[in-house]
Design a protein around this motif. Sequence first.
Motif, short mmCIF file in Angstrom:
data_model
loop_
_atom_site.label_atom_id
_atom_site.label_comp_id
_atom_site.label_asym_id
_atom_site.label_seq_id
_atom_site.Cartn_x
_atom_site.Cartn_y
_atom_site.Cartn_z
N HIS A 1 0.87 -1.21 0.00
CA HIS A 1 0.00 0.00 0.00
C HIS A 1 0.90 1.25 0.00
CE1 HIS A 1 -3.58 2.37 1.92
NE2 HIS A 1 -2.63 3.24 1.58
N HIS B 1 1.57 5.41 -1.90
CA HIS B 1 1.16 6.53 -2.77
C HIS B 1 2.46 7.22 -3.22
CE1 HIS B 1 -3.08 6.50 -0.99
NE2 HIS B 1 -2.41 5.97 0.01
N ARG C 1 4.87 17.73 2.31
CA ARG C 1 3.95 18.53 3.13
C ARG C 1 4.43 18.63 4.58
NH1 ARG C 1 -0.55 15.19 0.90
NH2 ARG C 1 -1.40 15.06 3.01
N TYR D 1 -5.90 16.00 10.56
CA TYR D 1 -5.66 15.65 9.16
C TYR D 1 -6.88 16.02 8.32
CZ TYR D 1 -4.85 12.68 5.07
OH TYR D 1 -4.69 12.23 3.79
N ILE E 1 -4.44 15.98 0.67
CA ILE E 1 -4.41 15.32 -0.65
C ILE E 1 -4.60 16.37 -1.76
CG2 ILE E 1 -5.65 13.68 -2.14
CD1 ILE E 1 -6.39 12.17 0.52
N HIS F 1 -9.74 9.38 -4.49
CA HIS F 1 -8.87 9.62 -3.31
C HIS F 1 -9.34 10.85 -2.54
CE1 HIS F 1 -4.40 9.88 -1.83
NE2 HIS F 1 -5.19 9.32 -0.93
N PHE G 1 -11.16 6.00 -1.15
CA PHE G 1 -11.04 6.51 0.22
C PHE G 1 -12.46 6.67 0.79
CE2 PHE G 1 -9.12 10.29 2.88
CZ PHE G 1 -9.21 9.52 4.03
N GLU H 1 -10.60 4.78 8.55
CA GLU H 1 -9.31 5.36 8.96
C GLU H 1 -9.49 6.38 10.08
OE1 GLU H 1 -6.99 7.19 5.85
OE2 GLU H 1 -5.40 7.79 7.23
N GLU I 1 2.61 2.54 3.70
CA GLU I 1 1.59 3.50 3.22
C GLU I 1 2.28 4.80 2.83
OE1 GLU I 1 -1.26 5.29 2.98
OE2 GLU I 1 -1.86 6.22 4.85
N ASN J 1 3.34 8.10 1.78
CA ASN J 1 2.63 9.21 1.12
C ASN J 1 3.10 10.51 1.75
OD1 ASN J 1 0.52 10.51 3.05
ND2 ASN J 1 0.28 8.34 3.43
N PRO J 2 2.87 11.63 1.09
CA PRO J 2 3.45 12.89 1.61
C PRO J 2 2.69 13.47 2.81
CG PRO J 2 2.22 13.30 -0.40
CD PRO J 2 2.23 11.82 -0.21
N GLY J 3 1.57 12.85 3.19
CA GLY J 3 0.79 13.39 4.30
C GLY J 3 0.93 12.57 5.57
N SER J 4 0.19 11.46 5.63
CA SER J 4 0.08 10.73 6.89
C SER J 4 1.21 9.75 7.17
CB SER J 4 -1.25 9.97 6.92
OG SER J 4 -1.32 9.07 5.83
O1 NIG Z 1 -4.08 6.43 3.19
N1 NIG Z 1 -6.20 8.54 3.50
C1 NIG Z 1 -6.02 8.69 2.32
N2 NIG Z 1 -4.86 8.56 1.67
C2 NIG Z 1 -3.60 8.50 2.36
C3 NIG Z 1 -3.06 9.84 2.69
C4 NIG Z 1 -2.64 10.56 1.48
C5 NIG Z 1 -2.16 11.96 1.72
O2 NIG Z 1 -2.42 12.54 2.78
O3 NIG Z 1 -1.54 12.49 0.78
C6 NIG Z 1 -3.80 7.59 3.53
O4 NIG Z 1 -3.67 7.97 4.67
#
Ligand code: NIG
Length: 432
Positions: A98, A100, A107, A120, A130, A203, A240, A271, A342, A344-347
């Motif tokens: 998993h 992204h 970020r 978030y 996102i 997403h 999502f 989530e 997982e 990804n640039p956020g979580s």
């Molecule tokens: O799985 N929750 C949705 N998508 C990602 C986060 C992606 C992002 O924040 O860029 C996730 O946590």
Amino acid sequence: MVNIIVCGMWGISMDKPVWIQNAAQLITLKHESKGPRTKEAMSVLSIIEGGSVWIENGVIQMVGTMQQLIPYCTPRAAEAIVVDATGKIVTPGLIDSHTHIVHGGSREYEFEQRIQGKSYMDILNEGGGILATARKTRELSEEHIYNATAQRLDSFLKHGVTTIESKSGYGLELEMELKQLHIMQRLNDNHPIEIVPTFMGAHAIPERYKDNPEGYVDEIIDVMLPRVAEEGLAKFCDVFCEESVFTPAQAERILEAAKSYGMIPKIHADEMVLSHGAIVAAKVGAISAEHLLKTDDAGIQALAEAGVIACLLPAAALCLQEPPARARAMIDAGVPIAISTECNPGSSPTTSMPLVMNLACVMMRMSPAEAICAATYNAACAIGMEEKVGSIEVGKQADIVIWNVRNYQKLHYIFGVNHVNEVWKKGVRVVG
Ligand code: NIG
């Protein structure tokens, strides 16, 4: 010091056989049963002490103790690359089921905002999260994003990952979603890590549809899915399913439509709140449900009964400062577990599966053996690759990692350190 050896010239085959010798623990994950492992089967690592592997043409030909292999391999030793794994453990290449990884920008400012207490979802609902990455992914050239993603893949490889799932979802319009999927396709040809692509147009709700989310669902179903399918760009489709993102009914519609195009459903479920995404996963026959931080007993039961793999992401729980998924309750109920960065640039902006294996143990109370199964064989099942990768068995692809530790518990125990000694992809040394 870990060096990447072949990136940039991947594709050049090595015709010499490879003989890995005398591993302190050769962790094969061989098992009689087929399909994702549940309950006690998740702890069966099938370890061979003093283990040895013979590889030819990128495929595993023999697996056993040194004593067992010596009579067959010694006569051919002179033509082989001999690798001494004395005092080290050897595992299948790790599988990240998993991610992204294809995105523009980063970020870190949101990381700081979340530390200060902002949630978030508030950041996303204000047009960040996102949506911010989608703006950056649109703005930057394909070449720029390709190179940035290749660097992320290099980091995964250095941490022992040889196969990865990668989602689109920072385009949120046809051409930009295709841009991400095309980047995956190119990287798959040019980088040692195998990439299994997932279409995730669902997403986030893009700004142009904020007053008409159903209109975006129609666009995904009528415009995006047919084109992605026509170009053969994705094996899976993910949604999502979350409060203020996609409802369970919308998720179901999108995933049923994806199935009619031959894509296999996955779903981001429960989530941030109990969205009942786990129930949708069971209903549509998803191969996996991701996150599951807030899943209740009914959701866990539904996953178990439908045989949906729970893809758990403890690094995201850590970064979001949320309690982790209830892995023990899921294992007791018979849900097969995979774990993933997982990335990804956020979580969860990490590329370290070994860190995630540690977090699976300390945050979710998975045993070190269960964590290895969840990062190899069950992860392979979560991306439909278990016939090829995920265990060290005769006939499988020679995706193998040699680690600088004497036993598998130590791999999890000493965390935040890269224990990789060598990585082999399809019988080629790619890190070492
Ligand atoms: O799985 N929750 C949705 N998508 C990602 C986060 C992606 C992002 O924040 O860029 C996730 O946590």
